[in-house]
Motif scaffolding. Structure first.
Motif, PDB file in Angstrom:
ATOM      1  N   PHE A 108       0.667  -1.166   0.244  1.00  0.00           N
ATOM      2  CA  PHE A 108       0.118  -0.092   0.081  1.00  0.00           C
ATOM      3  C   PHE A 108       0.868   1.243  -0.046  1.00  0.00           C
ATOM      4  CE2 PHE A 108      -2.192  -3.488   1.921  1.00  0.00           C
ATOM      5  CZ  PHE A 108      -3.269  -3.634   1.142  1.00  0.00           C
ATOM      6  N   ARG A 109       2.017   1.110   0.798  1.00  0.00           N
ATOM      7  CA  ARG A 109       2.606   2.400   0.772  1.00  0.00           C
ATOM      8  C   ARG A 109       3.372   2.681  -0.588  1.00  0.00           C
ATOM      9  NH1 ARG A 109       6.541   2.357   5.876  1.00  0.00           N
ATOM     10  NH2 ARG A 109       8.235   3.235   4.497  1.00  0.00           N
ATOM     11  N   LEU A 110       3.860   1.652  -1.128  1.00  0.00           N
ATOM     12  CA  LEU A 110       4.361   1.863  -2.496  1.00  0.00           C
ATOM     13  C   LEU A 110       3.384   2.152  -3.618  1.00  0.00           C
ATOM     14  CD1 LEU A 110       6.739  -1.445  -3.083  1.00  0.00           C
ATOM     15  CD2 LEU A 110       7.536   0.928  -2.815  1.00  0.00           C
ATOM     16  N   SER A 111       2.103   2.028  -3.234  1.00  0.00           N
ATOM     17  CA  SER A 111       1.038   2.313  -4.291  1.00  0.00           C
ATOM     18  C   SER A 111       1.135   3.851  -4.431  1.00  0.00           C
ATOM     19  CB  SER A 111      -0.260   1.829  -3.609  1.00  0.00           C
ATOM     20  OG  SER A 111      -1.131   2.619  -4.356  1.00  0.00           O
ATOM     21  N   LYS A 112       1.165   4.526  -3.341  1.00  0.00           N
ATOM     22  CA  LYS A 112       1.378   6.068  -3.343  1.00  0.00           C
ATOM     23  C   LYS A 112       2.361   6.569  -4.156  1.00  0.00           C
ATOM     24  CE  LYS A 112      -0.963   7.942   0.716  1.00  0.00           C
ATOM     25  NZ  LYS A 112      -0.529   7.394   2.020  1.00  0.00           N
ATOM     26  N   LEU A 113       3.621   5.944  -3.902  1.00  0.00           N
ATOM     27  CA  LEU A 113       4.877   6.270  -4.597  1.00  0.00           C
ATOM     28  C   LEU A 113       4.775   5.925  -6.267  1.00  0.00           C
ATOM     29  CD1 LEU A 113       7.804   7.254  -3.533  1.00  0.00           C
ATOM     30  CD2 LEU A 113       8.307   4.560  -3.568  1.00  0.00           C
ATOM     31  N   LEU A 114       4.124   5.015  -6.225  1.00  0.00           N
ATOM     32  CA  LEU A 114       4.211   4.329  -7.715  1.00  0.00           C
ATOM     33  C   LEU A 114       3.049   4.666  -8.873  1.00  0.00           C
ATOM     34  CD1 LEU A 114       5.978   0.741  -7.166  1.00  0.00           C
ATOM     35  CD2 LEU A 114       7.047   2.705  -8.175  1.00  0.00           C
ATOM     36  N   LYS A 115       2.252   5.188  -8.031  1.00  0.00           N
ATOM     37  CA  LYS A 115       0.827   5.546  -8.379  1.00  0.00           C
ATOM     38  C   LYS A 115       0.272   4.503  -9.296  1.00  0.00           C
ATOM     39  CE  LYS A 115       1.593  10.587  -8.878  1.00  0.00           C
ATOM     40  NZ  LYS A 115       2.620  10.385  -7.982  1.00  0.00           N
ATOM     41  N   MET A 116       0.145   3.253  -8.535  1.00  0.00           N
ATOM     42  CA  MET A 116      -0.240   1.968  -9.188  1.00  0.00           C
ATOM     43  C   MET A 116      -1.103   1.236  -8.078  1.00  0.00           C
ATOM     44  SD  MET A 116       2.023  -0.958 -10.815  1.00  0.00           S
ATOM     45  CE  MET A 116       2.813  -0.056 -12.243  1.00  0.00           C
ATOM     46  N   GLY A 117      -1.991   0.443  -8.440  1.00  0.00           N
ATOM     47  CA  GLY A 117      -2.870  -0.414  -7.406  1.00  0.00           C
ATOM     48  C   GLY A 117      -2.042  -1.494  -6.713  1.00  0.00           C
ATOM     49  N   PRO A 118      -2.032  -1.516  -5.327  1.00  0.00           N
ATOM     50  CA  PRO A 118      -1.388  -2.493  -4.707  1.00  0.00           C
ATOM     51  C   PRO A 118      -1.233  -3.907  -5.196  1.00  0.00           C
ATOM     52  CG  PRO A 118      -2.724  -1.460  -3.176  1.00  0.00           C
ATOM     53  CD  PRO A 118      -3.106  -0.929  -4.440  1.00  0.00           C
ATOM     54  N   PRO A 119      -2.276  -4.531  -5.712  1.00  0.00           N
ATOM     55  CA  PRO A 119      -2.303  -5.703  -6.301  1.00  0.00           C
ATOM     56  C   PRO A 119      -1.505  -5.810  -7.357  1.00  0.00           C
ATOM     57  CG  PRO A 119      -4.748  -5.194  -5.826  1.00  0.00           C
ATOM     58  CD  PRO A 119      -4.015  -3.895  -5.535  1.00  0.00           C
ATOM     59  N   GLN A 120      -1.720  -4.719  -8.377  1.00  0.00           N
ATOM     60  CA  GLN A 120      -0.715  -4.801  -9.493  1.00  0.00           C
ATOM     61  C   GLN A 120       0.728  -4.922  -9.062  1.00  0.00           C
ATOM     62  OE1 GLN A 120      -3.415  -2.774  -9.227  1.00  0.00           O
ATOM     63  NE2 GLN A 120      -4.680  -4.211 -10.837  1.00  0.00           N
ATOM     64  N   ILE A 121       1.102  -3.848  -8.086  1.00  0.00           N
ATOM     65  CA  ILE A 121       2.614  -3.954  -7.612  1.00  0.00           C
ATOM     66  C   ILE A 121       2.809  -5.141  -6.971  1.00  0.00           C
ATOM     67  CG2 ILE A 121       3.976  -2.707  -5.846  1.00  0.00           C
ATOM     68  CD1 ILE A 121       2.275  -0.417  -6.044  1.00  0.00           C
ATOM     69  N   ALA A 122       2.037  -5.888  -6.338  1.00  0.00           N
ATOM     70  CA  ALA A 122       2.420  -7.211  -5.808  1.00  0.00           C
ATOM     71  C   ALA A 122       2.590  -8.110  -6.861  1.00  0.00           C
ATOM     72  CB  ALA A 122       1.194  -7.606  -4.807  1.00  0.00           C
TER      73      ALA A 122
END
Ligand code: ARG
Length: 568
Positions: A48-62
């Protein structure tokens, strides 16, 4: 090997590969969570924290990160919503944890982080001419446990018994002794006889006001160093300490210093001068105080109108002395929460004096002890003396052993370890501030979350190992690929973090709970898996697991001051 760190490194690497150019968060180990259920993995990384940084949904990042996780010897990952869940390679994990735990006996969880630093621990701090009662049990066992825990983490520890050996009551006691006491009476009656004299003093003083003056006069003599007064007083002191020593011996508690209140008698003058020079001393109703209104506290009394010093004055002198003598990086006061205001005032005055190190002092407070549902009060006469409590603990433990395991060797010794261990363990089972209600049936219950239960598990491990001692084979750690083993291994691997947490929060109960959980998990494993079976290599792995569990339970118990019998 630190599995958490390795997983964190794996994640950092994946972030670098999946999202070139982004700065991976600094604190990945701190972000790792432990899922509530091992079906969901052993560690979870929330995106979730990365999601802000990367502007991408947490599931996509995972999902993206998972493409770059490739370390089958360490763990595999699965995505679940915004989480990346890690499943340790169980065989490698088992081997790694067991080898780490067994690498150097008694050292798993220890560290050198405290090297070069000193911690002063003021605990037990009994009062002269009073019997050691259950009210001083918590401070004694918490303080002793903290001393061991800090030592285990590489700190130099200074354990201080700040004796309550100053005050007008000692003048009264001498006066009573001179009037009605004899050496013989004291020799046979001990500290109890001294308390009786004190009680008599107060009773007679109601009708004979002269007594109070006499008591004050004797105290003045102590202050002035009068030979007779000091010799009587020192005799009282020796007696009290000799009595207390019996309890300390049973509990295995030692002190580096017994510098108590009287030791600071000649060290208060400079402190008072310093307070005056710094403009902190103000007069209030004839007394001299440090005003603490800006801190929202009542003033700290330094000198009474008759020039007498106070408990706080001596504690100020003691704090300065400790800083100068030991150059502590932490100074702990293990004292009942009732003295909360006293310590807040003490620290505030030191801050006002300009000593930033006041921030390194801490009141390690704890709650009250009641006994079988009854509050303890000296006034109502229901005092529980510690020596009697510990004797009773041993007797009760002996009765239980006679019934449960009549054939064990050294029954008396084991009864001591179990009885005393039960008392210590139950005192350290909850967080400090919680009041304790001590019940025999609870403390000595072999099936509860108790000292005897954990000790029994320790002994059980020992007897399993004894049975398997001739099995020489290479351990096959894939035999430990099951949930029961995994849960036990996870606890063993996290033990160092528990020790660290116990130190950070000055809460020995963190370790008490950790060993209890390990014992429970070991027993679960033991009931569900045959340890000694046909497959020798698997057997050897299960024995190694047993050895590691025994090792960590033993270390944890010794840190909280509970002995572990070999057999039970
Ligand atoms: N003797 C005191 C008591 O029994 C405790 C002293 C604690 N230590 C201190 N430095 N004030 O209540």
């Amino acid at each position: 090997m630190d599995w958490k760190t390795s997983i964190a490194e794996l994640i950092a690497r994946a972030i670098g590969l999946a999202f070139p150019g982004t700065d991976a968060p600094q604190d990945i180990p701190g972000m790792l969570e432990v899922p509530p259920d091992t079906n969901m993995g052993d560690y979870a990384f929330p995106c979730f924290r990365l999601s802000k940084l990367l502007k991408m949904g947490p599931p996509q990042i995972a999902g993206r990160l998972n493409d770059f996780i490739d370390a089958p010897d360490l763990a595999r990952a699965e995505t679940a919503g915004g989480y990346l869940n890690f499943f340790l390679n169980r065989t490698a994990f088992a081997r790694g944890v067991i080898e780490d735990v067994l690498a150097s006996p008694g050292q798993w969880g220890s560290s050198t982080q405290g090297r070069g630093k000193t911690v002063c621990i003021d605990f037990s701090s009994i009062n002269i001419a009073k019997r050691f009662h259950i009210g001083h049990l918590s401070t004694t066992v918490i303080g002793a446990a903290l001393t061991r825990i800090y030592g285990f983490l590489g700190y130099r520890t200074v354990s201080i018994n700040h004796l309550g050996d100053w005050g007008t009551q000692f003048g009264k006691m001498i006066s009573a002794y001179k009037r009605w006491g004899t050496r013989d009476m004291i020799r046979s009656g001990g500290v109890e006889a001294l308390s009786d004299l004190y009680v008599r003093f107060h009773k007679e003083a109601e009708t004979d006001p002269e007594l109070e003056n006499e008591g004050r006069a004797w105290f003045k003599k102590i202050e002035e160093g009068d030979e007779e007064a000091l010799s009587i007083f020192n005799h009282f002191k020796e007696m009290t300490l000799k009595d207390a020593q019996k309890v300390y011996d049973i509990l295995g508690v030692t002190f580096d210093s017994y510098d108590g209140e009287s030791f600071f008698n000649d060290k208060m003058g400079v402190v008072i001068d310093e307070l005056r020079d710094k403009g902190l001393l103000v007069q209030s109703q004839g007394a001299w105080v440090v005003d603490l209104e800006d801190e929202g506290m009542p003033p700290c009394l330094i000198l009474k109108s008759d020039g007498a010093t106070l408990y706080a004055t001596r504690d100020l002198a003691a704090a300065l002395y400790r800083k100068k003598t030991y150059d502590f990086s932490k100074c702990l006061y293990v004292v009942a929460y009732q003295q909360d205001l006293h310590f807040r005032q003490l620290f505030a005055v030191l801050r006002k004096m300009g000593y930033a190190w006041a921030g390194h002092m801490e009141h390690v407070a704890f709650g009250m002890v009641s006994y079988e549902g009854e509050a303890l009060s000296t006034r109502r006469g229901n005092v529980i003396h510690l020596d009697e409590l510990l004797d009773k603990a041993q007797e009760k433990a002996l009765d239980i052993l006679e019934e449960k395991s009549p054939d064990i060797e050294n029954k008396e010794l084991v009864a001591k370890q179990v009885g005393v261990g039960a008392v210590v363990f139950s005192t350290l089972y909850n967080n400090r501030i919680k009041d304790i209600d001590f019940w025999w049936d609870r403390a000595l219950n072999f099936d509860g979350e108790t000292g005897p239960y954990v000790q029994y598990t320790f002994a059980r491990c020992g007897s399993v190992l004894k049975k398997g001692e001739d099995i020489a084979a290479e351990p096959d750690y894939s035999a430990l690929d099951n949930d029961e083993a995994l849960q036990l291994l996870l606890l063993l691997s996290r033990f160092p973090e528990e020790v660290e947490e116990a130190m950070q929060r000055n809460e020995p109960y963190v370790i008490t709970r950790a060993v209890t959980e390990i014992a429970k998990k070991y027993n679960k494993y033991y009931y569900e898996h045959r340890i000694i079976a046909e497959d020798l290599n698997g057997t050897r792995a299960r024995l190694e697991l047993t050895k590691a569990a025994r090792e960590v339970i033993g270390t944890g118990l010794s840190l909280i001051g509970v002995e572990a019998p070999e057999k039970m």
